[in-house]
Design a protein around this motif. Sequence first.
Motif, PDB file in Angstrom:
ATOM      1  N   LEU A 269       0.854  -1.191   0.000  1.00 29.42           N
ATOM      2  CA  LEU A 269       0.000   0.000   0.000  1.00 29.42           C
ATOM      3  C   LEU A 269       0.889   1.240   0.000  1.00 29.42           C
ATOM      4  O   LEU A 269       2.001   1.213   0.530  1.00 29.42           O
ATOM      5  CB  LEU A 269      -0.890   0.016   1.250  1.00 29.42           C
ATOM      6  CG  LEU A 269      -1.943  -1.084   1.339  1.00 29.42           C
ATOM      7  CD1 LEU A 269      -2.687  -0.977   2.669  1.00 29.42           C
ATOM      8  CD2 LEU A 269      -2.920  -1.010   0.171  1.00 29.42           C
ATOM      9  N   ASP A 297      -7.324  11.249  -6.165  1.00 27.80           N
ATOM     10  CA  ASP A 297      -7.317  11.444  -7.600  1.00 27.80           C
ATOM     11  C   ASP A 297      -7.653  10.141  -8.317  1.00 27.80           C
ATOM     12  O   ASP A 297      -7.583   9.071  -7.728  1.00 27.80           O
ATOM     13  CB  ASP A 297      -5.910  11.908  -8.000  1.00 27.80           C
ATOM     14  CG  ASP A 297      -5.960  12.886  -9.144  1.00 27.80           C
ATOM     15  OD1 ASP A 297      -6.962  12.881  -9.881  1.00 27.80           O
ATOM     16  OD2 ASP A 297      -4.998  13.652  -9.288  1.00 27.80           O
ATOM     17  N   GLY A 299      -7.221   6.898 -10.017  1.00 29.71           N
ATOM     18  CA  GLY A 299      -6.103   5.964 -10.003  1.00 29.71           C
ATOM     19  C   GLY A 299      -5.286   5.948  -8.728  1.00 29.71           C
ATOM     20  O   GLY A 299      -4.247   5.299  -8.656  1.00 29.71           O
ATOM     21  N   LYS A 302      -8.454   4.044  -4.445  1.00 29.73           N
ATOM     22  CA  LYS A 302      -9.502   4.152  -3.434  1.00 29.73           C
ATOM     23  C   LYS A 302     -10.238   2.832  -3.244  1.00 29.73           C
ATOM     24  O   LYS A 302     -10.698   2.519  -2.150  1.00 29.73           O
ATOM     25  CB  LYS A 302     -10.517   5.242  -3.839  1.00 29.73           C
ATOM     26  CG  LYS A 302      -9.934   6.635  -3.838  1.00 29.73           C
ATOM     27  CD  LYS A 302     -10.973   7.694  -4.177  1.00 29.73           C
ATOM     28  CE  LYS A 302     -11.471   7.604  -5.591  1.00 29.73           C
ATOM     29  NZ  LYS A 302     -10.434   7.895  -6.614  1.00 29.73           N
ATOM     30  N   THR A 303     -10.342   2.065  -4.321  1.00 32.34           N
ATOM     31  CA  THR A 303     -11.148   0.850  -4.248  1.00 32.34           C
ATOM     32  C   THR A 303     -10.594  -0.137  -3.217  1.00 32.34           C
ATOM     33  O   THR A 303     -11.347  -0.708  -2.425  1.00 32.34           O
ATOM     34  CB  THR A 303     -11.223   0.172  -5.633  1.00 32.34           C
ATOM     35  OG1 THR A 303     -11.503   1.170  -6.607  1.00 32.34           O
ATOM     36  CG2 THR A 303     -12.304  -0.878  -5.660  1.00 32.34           C
ATOM     37  N   ILE A 304      -9.280  -0.327  -3.250  1.00 38.52           N
ATOM     38  CA  ILE A 304      -8.651  -1.244  -2.291  1.00 38.52           C
ATOM     39  C   ILE A 304      -8.880  -0.753  -0.856  1.00 38.52           C
ATOM     40  O   ILE A 304      -9.179  -1.533   0.048  1.00 38.52           O
ATOM     41  CB  ILE A 304      -7.127  -1.345  -2.577  1.00 38.52           C
ATOM     42  CG1 ILE A 304      -6.894  -2.167  -3.833  1.00 38.52           C
ATOM     43  CG2 ILE A 304      -6.374  -1.927  -1.410  1.00 38.52           C
ATOM     44  CD1 ILE A 304      -7.248  -3.637  -3.674  1.00 38.52           C
ATOM     45  N   PRO A 451       3.332   3.809  -7.009  1.00 39.56           N
ATOM     46  CA  PRO A 451       4.624   4.141  -7.620  1.00 39.56           C
ATOM     47  C   PRO A 451       4.719   3.747  -9.090  1.00 39.56           C
ATOM     48  O   PRO A 451       5.484   4.327  -9.847  1.00 39.56           O
ATOM     49  CB  PRO A 451       5.625   3.337  -6.780  1.00 39.56           C
ATOM     50  CG  PRO A 451       4.831   2.332  -6.032  1.00 39.56           C
ATOM     51  CD  PRO A 451       3.468   2.894  -5.868  1.00 39.56           C
ATOM     52  N   ARG A 584      -2.837   4.449 -17.282  1.00 39.10           N
ATOM     53  CA  ARG A 584      -3.277   3.399 -16.363  1.00 39.10           C
ATOM     54  C   ARG A 584      -2.328   2.209 -16.385  1.00 39.10           C
ATOM     55  O   ARG A 584      -2.391   1.371 -15.504  1.00 39.10           O
ATOM     56  CB  ARG A 584      -4.685   2.947 -16.715  1.00 39.10           C
ATOM     57  CG  ARG A 584      -5.639   4.129 -16.806  1.00 39.10           C
ATOM     58  CD  ARG A 584      -7.056   3.735 -16.511  1.00 39.10           C
ATOM     59  NE  ARG A 584      -7.585   4.665 -15.524  1.00 39.10           N
ATOM     60  CZ  ARG A 584      -8.444   4.332 -14.579  1.00 39.10           C
ATOM     61  NH1 ARG A 584      -8.860   3.103 -14.460  1.00 39.10           N
ATOM     62  NH2 ARG A 584      -8.855   5.240 -13.726  1.00 39.10           N
TER      63      ARG A 584
HETATM   64  P1  ADP Z   1      -9.365   4.925  -8.008  1.00 38.84           P
HETATM   65  O1  ADP Z   1     -10.646   4.224  -7.724  1.00 38.84           O
HETATM   66  O2  ADP Z   1      -8.879   5.725  -6.858  1.00 38.84           O
HETATM   67  O3  ADP Z   1      -9.410   5.716  -9.288  1.00 38.84           O
HETATM   68  P2  ADP Z   1      -8.387   2.279  -8.221  1.00 38.84           P
HETATM   69  O4  ADP Z   1      -8.761   1.859  -6.881  1.00 38.84           O
HETATM   70  O5  ADP Z   1      -9.262   1.880  -9.353  1.00 38.84           O
HETATM   71  O6  ADP Z   1      -8.234   3.853  -8.258  1.00 38.84           O
HETATM   72  O7  ADP Z   1      -6.898   1.859  -8.489  1.00 38.84           O
HETATM   73  C1  ADP Z   1      -6.289   2.025  -9.732  1.00 38.84           C
HETATM   74  C2  ADP Z   1      -5.340   0.875 -10.011  1.00 38.84           C
HETATM   75  O8  ADP Z   1      -4.202   0.952  -9.165  1.00 38.84           O
HETATM   76  C3  ADP Z   1      -5.970  -0.460  -9.771  1.00 38.84           C
HETATM   77  O9  ADP Z   1      -5.580  -1.321 -10.820  1.00 38.84           O
HETATM   78  C4  ADP Z   1      -5.368  -0.924  -8.436  1.00 38.84           C
HETATM   79  O10 ADP Z   1      -5.282  -2.308  -8.346  1.00 38.84           O
HETATM   80  C5  ADP Z   1      -4.003  -0.287  -8.485  1.00 38.84           C
HETATM   81  N1  ADP Z   1      -3.453   0.013  -7.153  1.00 38.84           N
HETATM   82  C6  ADP Z   1      -4.117   0.470  -6.078  1.00 38.84           C
HETATM   83  N2  ADP Z   1      -3.284   0.655  -5.028  1.00 38.84           N
HETATM   84  C7  ADP Z   1      -2.037   0.321  -5.463  1.00 38.84           C
HETATM   85  C8  ADP Z   1      -0.740   0.308  -4.853  1.00 38.84           C
HETATM   86  N3  ADP Z   1      -0.561   0.669  -3.589  1.00 38.84           N
HETATM   87  N4  ADP Z   1       0.296  -0.113  -5.605  1.00 38.84           N
HETATM   88  C9  ADP Z   1       0.125  -0.491  -6.895  1.00 38.84           C
HETATM   89  N5  ADP Z   1      -1.064  -0.492  -7.530  1.00 38.84           N
HETATM   90  C10 ADP Z   1      -2.140  -0.088  -6.827  1.00 38.84           C
END
Ligand code: ADP
Length: 699
Positions: A269, A297, A299, A302-304, A451, A584
């Motif tokens: 994370l 922002d 990408g 937020k989903t995780i 990153p 992306r």
């Molecule tokens: P948001 O909803 O904020 O636009 P997402 O949650 O869809 O962004 O995440 C964008 C992408 O980045 C997804 O493919 C996710 O799996 C990936 N991601 C999220 N957190 C990390 C992280 N800490 N390191 C690498 N990739 C990540």
Amino acid sequence: MPDLRHTDIQYLHGVGPKRAELLRKELGISTYYDLLYYFPFRYIDRSVINHVNELTGDETAIQLKGRFLTFTTAGEGRKRRLQALFTDGTGTIEVVWFNRVASIQKSYNTTTQYLLFGKPSLFNNHLNIVHPEVDTVTTENVAQGLTGVYNLTEVLRNRSFTSRAIQKLIATLLDTPAVLHIDETLPPEMMQRYRLMPLTDALRNIHLPTDQHSLQRAQLRLKFEELFFLELNILHYIKGSSRRLVGHVFSRVGAYFHDFYNNILQFPLTGAQKRVIREMRADMGSGKQMNRLLQGDVGSGKTIVAFMTALIALDNGYQACIMAPTEILAGQHLETIRPLAEAIGVKVALLTGSTRKRERDVIHEALMSGELQILIGTHALIEDTVQFRNLGLAIIDEQHRFGVAQRARLWSKNRTAPPHVLVMTATPIPRTLAMTVYGDLDVSIIDELPPSRKPVTTVLRHEPDRFKMYQFVGSQLREGRQAYIVYPLIEENEKLDLHALEQGFEQVREVFPHYRVAMVHGRMKPAEKDHQMMLFASGQAHILVATTVIEVGVNVPNASVMVIEDAERFGLSQLHQLRGRVGRGADQSYCILMARSDLGRDTRHRLQVMTQTNDGFVVAEEDMKLRGPGDMEGTQQSGIAFNLHIANLAQDGQIIQMARNAAEDYLGEDPKLESVWGRKMAAHIREIFDKQQNWGLIS
Ligand code: ADP
Ligand code: MG
């Protein structure tokens, strides 16, 4: 002593019933208080005299000293106007009046020295001034110095209600006993601590400044006061301890969370993700209901964060739901989350308006039994028939489409305590503004991208560069990448816009005969649209020509170029959202803004912001400065009325912070506003906010 708020303006010396009616109708001024708080919208230095031969037409306000040479009338009937030639010895300038031609011609002559005050403009290649203020030259008004300019309406001007006339009334008002002895509204310790100018002095200096320094101190004092009461109101009444609801206590982080974190999560994370998860854990363990806004922002991941927060609810024996504004987005959340959830044995389902009755019944039952742990869906989730066994956390994606009232409906999903609420938005707004407009929410910010993400290179190009732009797109296609080409489409202009899109589509097909080009726009049948989207998403089509329908919900990591046609017609936040469609994957991506060459200053500035930063918060801040906070996405529904007299939420970030601190400190000492000053300020808040406050009671 007469109460300022209840003394009719007609009783002020120099007003009377007729002018009072005008002031009320035109400016909304009906009491002494209204007039006192009708502040100048800008100031000019009247000790400076300009010269005609130095004018460019770009000045916002000028003052000339000289005399009229001639007066002539022109035009007939409603088009009749008075034109005068004015000289100051360095040159001549035309002066024009469109109203009251006869009376103006009578009141001025060609022998007296006058001061003209107004805004010059360039008309048919020569300079003129329309409806200037005209004064005879006296020692007093030449030496006057800094002078406030008041906003007026055309009707007032036609009744010779000038800025100076308003100023005279205010000067009279400032000398009435009610104003001379006006009560200080802020406690002495606060005045001292923040070195604030006393209210009486501030009111005098805001209207009749003695010098620049006093004017600035007056502005600071009045802005501070306005924002302080706004913050005190938010902290005390809206989210104050008295209104905070009791919440479920999620005391532990358990097996689900740890299992996912240790065994399933594929990447570390970011620091920001960890921080916001900690912030939410603290909230949900506190015994009070969480109401938090998560900004991040596009990408930022937020989903995780949302999913892991939901796991904390599950670890404490509760259910969670995730609500999205559209079926597409809800579907995408399901696709992302289901594999992660199933890997640790968590049951997830999707509920939308198009879920079949049979499936719906199964979901209802599994929700009531507690077997179904996470429900993802649209508005369908807040229907009355949907009942949970024990909903502990509600996550709302894309806040701005859900109002306060809709959030409140989630409360009824539980018979015991309301669920914790996490609102997520990808339209970031600056923290100080967020704290203020989403008064009832705490704010968490993910201000760091994973990153692996490279910033998108953004450039501004014009029509002569079109061929080069296509060449560049071609070079990316040859590398196996894909490209978006986006056109604006607005309803008022729909036919023309669609035409431009179709022409663009044809052109792109001619330029790239060896590649497949897909096209989508809002007017297509849904099935055709889905098909075209699918072609692009699967990589069968290399270029997607589209309107902004792609703004939300498309995820094609292989796409590396975003071309935005007529970029000057998009707002900043929209441009930023569109740009978020590329970048992306791990490779370098590009955003090309195609715009007209003859852009106005503001428009050019707006597009340059895009080329200079990838940071959504910076973009949002600029957007706010250009458009004003009232127009920001998400602020209208938030409930705070933007009728501030002097403070500007877009520009006074520092003062907002000061006022916020002052309000927090004060409530630390006197949490229930019970002291003498506390009661006085509580009464003041009621006076200011009562009319606007009802919305705060919804939740
Ligand atoms: P948001 O909803 O904020 O636009 P997402 O949650 O869809 O962004 O995440 C964008 C992408 O980045 C997804 O493919 C996710 O799996 C990936 N991601 C999220 N957190 C990390 C992280 N800490 N390191 C690498 N990739 C990540
Ligand atoms: Mg997202």
